[in-house]
Enzyme design. Structure first.
Site, PDB file in Angstrom:
ATOM      1  N   HIS A 268       0.855  -1.195   0.000  1.00 57.15           N
ATOM      2  CA  HIS A 268       0.000   0.000   0.000  1.00 57.15           C
ATOM      3  C   HIS A 268       0.887   1.238   0.000  1.00 57.15           C
ATOM      4  O   HIS A 268       1.481   1.567  -1.018  1.00 57.15           O
ATOM      5  CB  HIS A 268      -0.947  -0.070   1.202  1.00 57.15           C
ATOM      6  CG  HIS A 268      -2.031   0.959   1.240  1.00 57.15           C
ATOM      7  ND1 HIS A 268      -2.333   1.805   0.205  1.00 57.15           N
ATOM      8  CD2 HIS A 268      -2.925   1.269   2.223  1.00 57.15           C
ATOM      9  CE1 HIS A 268      -3.341   2.580   0.544  1.00 57.15           C
ATOM     10  NE2 HIS A 268      -3.719   2.290   1.761  1.00 57.15           N
ATOM     11  N   HIS A 308      -2.774  -2.391  -9.780  1.00 57.25           N
ATOM     12  CA  HIS A 308      -3.690  -1.726  -8.859  1.00 57.25           C
ATOM     13  C   HIS A 308      -4.942  -2.567  -8.783  1.00 57.25           C
ATOM     14  O   HIS A 308      -5.394  -3.124  -9.771  1.00 57.25           O
ATOM     15  CB  HIS A 308      -4.038  -0.314  -9.350  1.00 57.25           C
ATOM     16  CG  HIS A 308      -4.575   0.555  -8.264  1.00 57.25           C
ATOM     17  ND1 HIS A 308      -5.884   0.476  -7.855  1.00 57.25           N
ATOM     18  CD2 HIS A 308      -3.986   1.485  -7.484  1.00 57.25           C
ATOM     19  CE1 HIS A 308      -6.071   1.347  -6.882  1.00 57.25           C
ATOM     20  NE2 HIS A 308      -4.948   1.970  -6.628  1.00 57.25           N
ATOM     21  N   ASP A 364       2.524   5.237  -7.193  1.00 53.36           N
ATOM     22  CA  ASP A 364       3.776   5.081  -6.438  1.00 53.36           C
ATOM     23  C   ASP A 364       4.993   4.929  -7.322  1.00 53.36           C
ATOM     24  O   ASP A 364       6.125   5.078  -6.873  1.00 53.36           O
ATOM     25  CB  ASP A 364       3.662   3.859  -5.514  1.00 53.36           C
ATOM     26  CG  ASP A 364       2.601   4.091  -4.472  1.00 53.36           C
ATOM     27  OD1 ASP A 364       1.543   3.447  -4.539  1.00 53.36           O
ATOM     28  OD2 ASP A 364       2.804   4.961  -3.616  1.00 53.36           O
TER      29      ASP A 364
HETATM   30  C1  SDX Z   1      -1.566   2.125  -3.647  1.00 53.11           C
HETATM   31  O1  SDX Z   1      -6.208   0.890  -3.137  1.00 53.11           O
HETATM   32  C2  SDX Z   1      -5.704   2.045  -3.399  1.00 53.11           C
HETATM   33  O2  SDX Z   1      -6.353   2.950  -3.803  1.00 53.11           O
HETATM   34  C3  SDX Z   1      -4.259   2.177  -3.065  1.00 53.11           C
HETATM   35  C4  SDX Z   1      -3.621   3.458  -3.567  1.00 53.11           C
HETATM   36  C5  SDX Z   1      -4.162   4.623  -2.820  1.00 53.11           C
HETATM   37  O3  SDX Z   1      -4.075   5.744  -3.328  1.00 53.11           O
HETATM   38  O4  SDX Z   1      -4.596   4.430  -1.685  1.00 53.11           O
HETATM   39  O5  SDX Z   1      -3.866   3.628  -4.951  1.00 53.11           O
HETATM   40  C6  SDX Z   1      -2.110   3.442  -3.372  1.00 53.11           C
HETATM   41  O6  SDX Z   1      -1.455   1.380  -2.716  1.00 53.11           O
HETATM   42  C7  SDX Z   1      -1.180   1.728  -5.068  1.00 53.11           C
HETATM   43  C8  SDX Z   1      -0.635   0.257  -5.151  1.00 53.11           C
HETATM   44  C9  SDX Z   1       0.803   0.269  -4.621  1.00 53.11           C
HETATM   45  N1  SDX Z   1       1.332  -1.124  -4.534  1.00 53.11           N
HETATM   46  C10 SDX Z   1       2.278  -1.552  -5.350  1.00 53.11           C
HETATM   47  O7  SDX Z   1       2.715  -0.928  -6.326  1.00 53.11           O
HETATM   48  C11 SDX Z   1       2.820  -2.943  -5.007  1.00 53.11           C
HETATM   49  C12 SDX Z   1       2.912  -3.786  -6.294  1.00 53.11           C
HETATM   50  N2  SDX Z   1       1.548  -4.020  -6.790  1.00 53.11           N
HETATM   51  C13 SDX Z   1       0.929  -5.275  -6.375  1.00 53.11           C
HETATM   52  O8  SDX Z   1       1.245  -5.731  -5.112  1.00 53.11           O
HETATM   53  C14 SDX Z   1      -0.541  -5.375  -6.776  1.00 53.11           C
HETATM   54  O9  SDX Z   1      -0.653  -4.908  -8.051  1.00 53.11           O
HETATM   55  C15 SDX Z   1      -1.584  -4.694  -5.920  1.00 53.11           C
HETATM   56  C16 SDX Z   1      -1.518  -5.144  -4.515  1.00 53.11           C
HETATM   57  C17 SDX Z   1      -1.442  -3.216  -5.987  1.00 53.11           C
HETATM   58  C18 SDX Z   1      -2.955  -5.060  -6.484  1.00 53.11           C
HETATM   59  O10 SDX Z   1      -3.021  -6.415  -6.453  1.00 53.11           O
HETATM   60  P1  SDX Z   1      -4.405  -7.184  -6.861  1.00 53.11           P
HETATM   61  O11 SDX Z   1      -5.336  -6.298  -7.561  1.00 53.11           O
HETATM   62  O12 SDX Z   1      -4.881  -7.886  -5.657  1.00 53.11           O
HETATM   63  O13 SDX Z   1      -3.922  -8.116  -7.959  1.00 53.11           O
HETATM   64  P2  SDX Z   1      -3.324  -9.535  -7.675  1.00 53.11           P
HETATM   65  O14 SDX Z   1      -2.336  -9.430  -6.549  1.00 53.11           O
HETATM   66  O15 SDX Z   1      -4.445 -10.484  -7.551  1.00 53.11           O
HETATM   67  O16 SDX Z   1      -2.501  -9.770  -9.011  1.00 53.11           O
HETATM   68  C19 SDX Z   1      -3.155 -10.238 -10.179  1.00 53.11           C
HETATM   69  C20 SDX Z   1      -2.014 -10.889 -10.996  1.00 53.11           C
HETATM   70  C21 SDX Z   1      -1.232 -11.915 -10.208  1.00 53.11           C
HETATM   71  O17 SDX Z   1      -0.639 -12.767 -11.180  1.00 53.11           O
HETATM   72  P3  SDX Z   1      -1.228 -14.292 -11.313  1.00 53.11           P
HETATM   73  O18 SDX Z   1      -1.205 -14.894  -9.924  1.00 53.11           O
HETATM   74  O19 SDX Z   1      -2.621 -14.092 -11.839  1.00 53.11           O
HETATM   75  O20 SDX Z   1      -0.299 -14.987 -12.266  1.00 53.11           O
HETATM   76  O21 SDX Z   1      -1.054  -9.872 -11.335  1.00 53.11           O
HETATM   77  C22 SDX Z   1       0.178 -10.178 -10.726  1.00 53.11           C
HETATM   78  C23 SDX Z   1      -0.121 -11.132  -9.588  1.00 53.11           C
HETATM   79  O22 SDX Z   1       1.024 -11.937  -9.310  1.00 53.11           O
HETATM   80  N3  SDX Z   1       0.693  -8.916 -10.228  1.00 53.11           N
HETATM   81  C24 SDX Z   1       1.936  -8.498 -10.427  1.00 53.11           C
HETATM   82  C25 SDX Z   1       1.993  -7.221  -9.853  1.00 53.11           C
HETATM   83  N4  SDX Z   1       0.793  -6.910  -9.332  1.00 53.11           N
HETATM   84  C26 SDX Z   1      -0.006  -7.970  -9.559  1.00 53.11           C
HETATM   85  N5  SDX Z   1       2.990  -9.097 -11.024  1.00 53.11           N
HETATM   86  C27 SDX Z   1       4.136  -8.365 -11.058  1.00 53.11           C
HETATM   87  N6  SDX Z   1       4.266  -7.129 -10.517  1.00 53.11           N
HETATM   88  C28 SDX Z   1       3.220  -6.523  -9.925  1.00 53.11           C
HETATM   89  N7  SDX Z   1       3.357  -5.305  -9.410  1.00 53.11           N
END
Ligand code: SDX
Length: 430
Positions: A268, A308, A364
């Site tokens: 987050h 996201h 981010d």
């Molecule tokens: C913020 O919610 C908000 O509004 C938050 C925010 C705010 O203003 O408050 O916008 C701020 O927190 C932005 C997000 C910051 N986090 C990151 O950048 C960390 C990296 N991102 C991931 O951890 C992820 O994308 C999330 C947590 C942000 C979202 O995850 P989801 O929607 O739950 O998606 P998921 O984890 O189910 O992923 C779906 C697929 C998976 O692959 P498969 O298992 O289907 O093969 O996408 C992959 C994940 O492994 N994946 C990624 C990835 N994010 C998801 N693979 C590589 N790199 C990534 N960053």
């Protein structure tokens, strides 16, 4: 005219139920009537991480993840970032309308005169080792404010709520700056009421020996824009935590502490800190292909700053941030890690792995590069997120408190543990 209902047939009993549809939702409680017999509790929904569950009605922020739309109280984020200021946006988020000149001036005055914290708060800060993470110090001192304003427990009184909300908005930069100064072994710099919200924060962070810290107007404006972009984001993890804790009718300082600690997480608010660490780990452009391969092979690392839960197209904030980054780098010089970031973005935006998963740069991905170029240490990045998000947390908290449909948050569960069994004396245990 089609009826705004759905019909559900329970094949276990052959019964059919008609449920009303309201704003694209059914009420989960309407499912409880679906039973297989008198002793059946009734149907529930199972939705880990609330992927498809609305836990509230809110009029504050609208997001359309597929279209990359973000609006505060109906105003597009792009227009607010270009034409407004953080405190004007904070007024909008809190009150629902842009302020008149008189309302704005009064709001700024009320924030300005509440920026000091009780001298005893420094004792909490001083209790930490110099190398404690500033988010740990921030969470602890925000929680401590609860003890300085006992009247804040009176959450049903609007005037009491509003003064605590003003205090939180006003004091968050002071606590943030104090946590930084403590970690640097520097004396605390007190708020300067002659400065703007962002200039005052930079002053409390950076002033060393000079009598008046000279704030670079480009950096002051860049911080103001970054604060606008981070003011609220509907039901994100930290806001959900604030609402859930606040639903017990605890004071807002304790509820916002839950938001701060949730934001501390690397998925987050800790993401931009993780982006910088990732870029440093990559180290140079020639290592980018190998790193991308490791991400795609699922070798324990994600492309931090990408993806996201809601935006399945470009995060509209990321577009604004890229412009702000160029303005900041004009003043500070290009951040060498920027080249690596741009190469990561170039590859990710054309690679099937990321495109299939709709992984685009989020807010981010670039904010960390700007903060580093502005001279903030990496562990201050989530703190720089907590400052502006405070107005989102307190506004969403007040919306929850004043929503007659809301009760104390108490979800159900699917029990998967042992069935009933009798106690076994220790001498008879295997
Ligand atoms: C913020 O919610 C908000 O509004 C938050 C925010 C705010 O203003 O408050 O916008 C701020 O927190 C932005 C997000 C910051 N986090 C990151 O950048 C960390 C990296 N991102 C991931 O951890 C992820 O994308 C999330 C947590 C942000 C979202 O995850 P989801 O929607 O739950 O998606 P998921 O984890 O189910 O992923 C779906 C697929 C998976 O692959 P498969 O298992 O289907 O093969 O996408 C992959 C994940 O492994 N994946 C990624 C990835 N994010 C998801 N693979 C590589 N790199 C990534 N960053």
């Amino acid at each position: 005219m089609a009826k705004e209902t759905i019909s559900i047939t329970d094949n276990r009993t052959g019964k059919t139920y008609e449920l009303p549809v309201e704003q694209g939702c059914i009420r989960a409680m309407d499912l409880r009537q679906i039973k297989t017999g008198a002793d059946d509790f009734g149907l529930m929904t199972y939705d880990p991480a609330f992927l498809n569950t609305a836990n509230c009605k809110s009029a504050i922020t609208f997001i359309d993840g597929d279209k990359g739309i973000l609006e505060y109280r109906g105003y597009p984020i792009e227009q607010l970032a270009e034409k407004s200021s953080y405190l004007e946006v904070a007024y909008l988020v809190m009150h629902g309308e842009l302020p008149t000149k008189a309302q704005y001036d009064d709001f700024v005055h009320r924030i300005t005169v509440h920026t000091f914290v009780h001298e005893n708060v420094k004792g909490f800060m001083d209790g930490f080792r110099y190398d404690a993470h500033p988010m740990s110090m921030l969470a602890s001192t925000v929680a401590a404010l609860s003890g300085f304003y006992p009247e804040a427990k009176n959450v049903k009184d609007k005037a009491t709520r509003r003064i605590q909300m003003i205090r939180l908005l006003a004091k968050m930069p002071t606590l943030a700056a104090f946590s930084y100064r403590h970690s640097q072994g520097l004396p605390y710099i007190y708020p300067d009421n002659d400065l703007s919200y962002c200039a005052n924060f930079l002053n409390m962070m950076k002033r060393i020996g000079e009598s008046k810290y000279k704030v670079n107007p480009v950096l002051e404006r860049a911080l103001d824009v970054l604060f606008i972009l981070h003011a609220d984001h509907e039901q994100n993890c930290s806001t959900t935590a604030t609402r859930a804790v606040g639903s017990s009718e605890v004071d807002p300082y304790s509820a916002v502490t839950a938001g701060v600690t949730a934001l501390y997480g690397p998925l987050h608010g800790g993401a931009n800190e993780a982006v910088l660490r990732m870029l440093r780990e990559i180290g140079s452009m020639k290592n980018v292909p190998e790193f991308i391969k490791r991400v795609k092979n699922g070798e324990g690392t994600k492309l931090m700053g990408f993806g996201h839960r809601v935006y399945k197209s470009y995060d509209p904030r990321a577009k604004v941030i890229k412009r702000t980054a160029d303005e900041v780098f004009e003043v500070t010089g290009k951040n060498p890690l920027l080249e690596i970031a741009l190469e990561l973005e170039r590859i990710a935006l054309q690679d099937d792995y990321f495109m299939q998963r709709k992984l685009y740069p989020n807010v981010d991905f670039y904010s960390g590069l700007i903060y580093e170029a502005m001279g903030f240490p990496v562990d201050m990045f989530p703190v720089l997120f907590a400052i502006p998000r405070t107005v989102g947390w307190v506004s969403q908290w007040e919306e929850m408190i004043t929503d007659n449909e809301q009760k104390i948050a108490r979800p159900r569960q699917i029990y998967t543990g042992q069935t009933r069994r009798d106690y076994i004396p220790v001498e008879k245990r295997a």
